[in-house]
Design a protein around this motif. Sequence first.
Motif, PDB file in Angstrom:
ATOM      1  N   UNK A 218      76.370  29.200  26.188  1.00 55.49           N
ATOM      2  CA  UNK A 218      75.464  28.041  26.311  1.00 55.49           C
ATOM      3  C   UNK A 218      74.014  28.500  26.433  1.00 55.49           C
ATOM      4  N   UNK A 219      73.815  29.660  27.021  1.00 60.55           N
ATOM      5  CA  UNK A 219      72.458  30.178  27.173  1.00 60.55           C
ATOM      6  C   UNK A 219      71.837  30.515  25.827  1.00 60.55           C
ATOM      7  N   UNK A 220      72.645  30.944  24.879  1.00 52.72           N
ATOM      8  CA  UNK A 220      72.116  31.204  23.539  1.00 52.72           C
ATOM      9  C   UNK A 220      71.562  29.917  22.928  1.00 52.72           C
ATOM     10  N   UNK A 221      72.238  28.796  23.174  1.00 49.55           N
ATOM     11  CA  UNK A 221      71.746  27.506  22.680  1.00 49.55           C
ATOM     12  C   UNK A 221      70.436  27.128  23.369  1.00 49.55           C
ATOM     13  N   UNK A 222      70.369  27.352  24.677  1.00 49.61           N
ATOM     14  CA  UNK A 222      69.152  27.048  25.426  1.00 49.61           C
ATOM     15  C   UNK A 222      67.996  27.906  24.928  1.00 49.61           C
ATOM     16  N   UNK A 223      68.263  29.177  24.652  1.00 49.36           N
ATOM     17  CA  UNK A 223      67.217  30.068  24.129  1.00 49.36           C
ATOM     18  C   UNK A 223      66.687  29.537  22.804  1.00 49.36           C
ATOM     19  N   UNK A 224      67.584  29.089  21.924  1.00 44.05           N
ATOM     20  CA  UNK A 224      67.137  28.548  20.628  1.00 44.05           C
ATOM     21  C   UNK A 224      66.259  27.308  20.820  1.00 44.05           C
ATOM     22  N   UNK A 225      66.654  26.442  21.745  1.00 40.79           N
ATOM     23  CA  UNK A 225      65.854  25.240  22.019  1.00 40.79           C
ATOM     24  C   UNK A 225      64.488  25.647  22.583  1.00 40.79           C
ATOM     25  N   UNK A 226      64.465  26.625  23.482  1.00 38.22           N
ATOM     26  CA  UNK A 226      63.199  27.064  24.077  1.00 38.22           C
ATOM     27  C   UNK A 226      62.287  27.718  23.038  1.00 38.22           C
ATOM     28  N   UNK A 227      62.864  28.468  22.115  1.00 40.86           N
ATOM     29  CA  UNK A 227      62.056  29.063  21.047  1.00 40.86           C
ATOM     30  C   UNK A 227      61.463  27.962  20.181  1.00 40.86           C
ATOM     31  N   UNK A 228      62.278  26.981  19.817  1.00 40.92           N
ATOM     32  CA  UNK A 228      61.783  25.864  18.997  1.00 40.92           C
ATOM     33  C   UNK A 228      60.691  25.097  19.738  1.00 40.92           C
ATOM     34  N   UNK A 229      60.874  24.879  21.040  1.00 44.81           N
ATOM     35  CA  UNK A 229      59.865  24.185  21.835  1.00 44.81           C
ATOM     36  C   UNK A 229      58.580  24.997  21.893  1.00 44.81           C
ATOM     37  N   UNK A 230      58.702  26.311  22.043  1.00 40.92           N
ATOM     38  CA  UNK A 230      57.520  27.175  22.063  1.00 40.92           C
ATOM     39  C   UNK A 230      56.755  27.120  20.758  1.00 40.92           C
ATOM     40  N   UNK A 231      57.468  27.147  19.637  1.00 37.47           N
ATOM     41  CA  UNK A 231      56.813  27.054  18.322  1.00 37.47           C
ATOM     42  C   UNK A 231      56.111  25.711  18.198  1.00 37.47           C
ATOM     43  N   UNK A 232      56.792  24.653  18.613  1.00 40.77           N
ATOM     44  CA  UNK A 232      56.197  23.318  18.551  1.00 40.77           C
ATOM     45  C   UNK A 232      54.934  23.250  19.410  1.00 40.77           C
ATOM     46  N   UNK A 233      54.999  23.731  20.638  1.00 40.73           N
ATOM     47  CA  UNK A 233      53.844  23.659  21.539  1.00 40.73           C
ATOM     48  C   UNK A 233      52.675  24.513  21.037  1.00 40.73           C
ATOM     49  N   UNK A 234      52.964  25.706  20.524  1.00 40.14           N
ATOM     50  CA  UNK A 234      51.881  26.568  20.019  1.00 40.14           C
ATOM     51  C   UNK A 234      51.177  25.946  18.821  1.00 40.14           C
ATOM     52  N   UNK A 235      51.897  25.139  18.057  1.00 41.58           N
ATOM     53  CA  UNK A 235      51.310  24.504  16.875  1.00 41.58           C
ATOM     54  C   UNK A 235      50.828  23.083  17.147  1.00 41.58           C
ATOM     55  N   UNK A 236      50.942  22.636  18.388  1.00 40.13           N
ATOM     56  CA  UNK A 236      50.493  21.291  18.739  1.00 40.13           C
ATOM     57  C   UNK A 236      48.991  21.307  19.017  1.00 40.13           C
ATOM     58  N   UNK A 237      48.464  20.130  19.294  1.00 41.55           N
ATOM     59  CA  UNK A 237      47.037  20.016  19.594  1.00 41.55           C
ATOM     60  C   UNK A 237      46.728  20.230  21.077  1.00 41.55           C
ATOM     61  N   UNK A 238      47.728  20.577  21.861  1.00 39.64           N
ATOM     62  CA  UNK A 238      47.510  20.842  23.287  1.00 39.64           C
ATOM     63  C   UNK A 238      46.620  22.072  23.406  1.00 39.64           C
ATOM     64  N   UNK A 239      45.545  21.974  24.192  1.00 43.41           N
ATOM     65  CA  UNK A 239      44.652  23.132  24.351  1.00 43.41           C
ATOM     66  C   UNK A 239      45.410  24.359  24.878  1.00 43.41           C
ATOM     67  N   UNK A 240      45.094  25.498  24.318  1.00 47.61           N
ATOM     68  CA  UNK A 240      45.807  26.736  24.649  1.00 47.61           C
ATOM     69  C   UNK A 240      45.655  27.118  26.120  1.00 47.61           C
ATOM     70  N   UNK A 241      44.528  26.788  26.741  1.00 49.01           N
ATOM     71  CA  UNK A 241      44.381  27.155  28.148  1.00 49.01           C
ATOM     72  C   UNK A 241      45.358  26.371  29.028  1.00 49.01           C
TER      73      UNK A 241
END
Length: 157
Positions: free
Chosen positions: A92-115
Amino acid sequence: MTFSHLKPTVPKCWLFAASGAMWSAVGIMMGATAIGWLSDGTMGRGMAYALAGLILSLPSVRWGFGRIAQKNIRRLRRLPDRGCFFAFQAWKSYLIVMVMIALGVFLRNSSIPKHFLAVAYTAIGVALIVGSFYYYRHLARLIRTASRRGGQRHLLS
């Protein structure tokens, strides 16, 4: 036809080492990313965001990653002396890791300020690094116990 002979089996102590190393590596990577984002601004503002991330890491360790590490350590302790290398984390942790990676990619490419993202990356990165020491501490106990019993060679190979 079974593929069990293809399974990379290792002594259990390597599962604790792999878990700790993975948590440390991901934590360092997240911290380095946060530092990169914070170094683009002024020193005072960057330090304030870094401090906020450090403060948020405390409850993240206490009620989040620390508990996850302890639960995983209990699971690993129940495994046989030799197991599949990929069992260092539950399926199950492998699934959570995949979701967290996808969330990280989404957040890094979002308009949320990097700071602002740097605060979350710092908190999670520090929590992962601190959480990795739960695994290292348990690994050290295994090695000490095995060396007292004269079975250190069996423990590592």
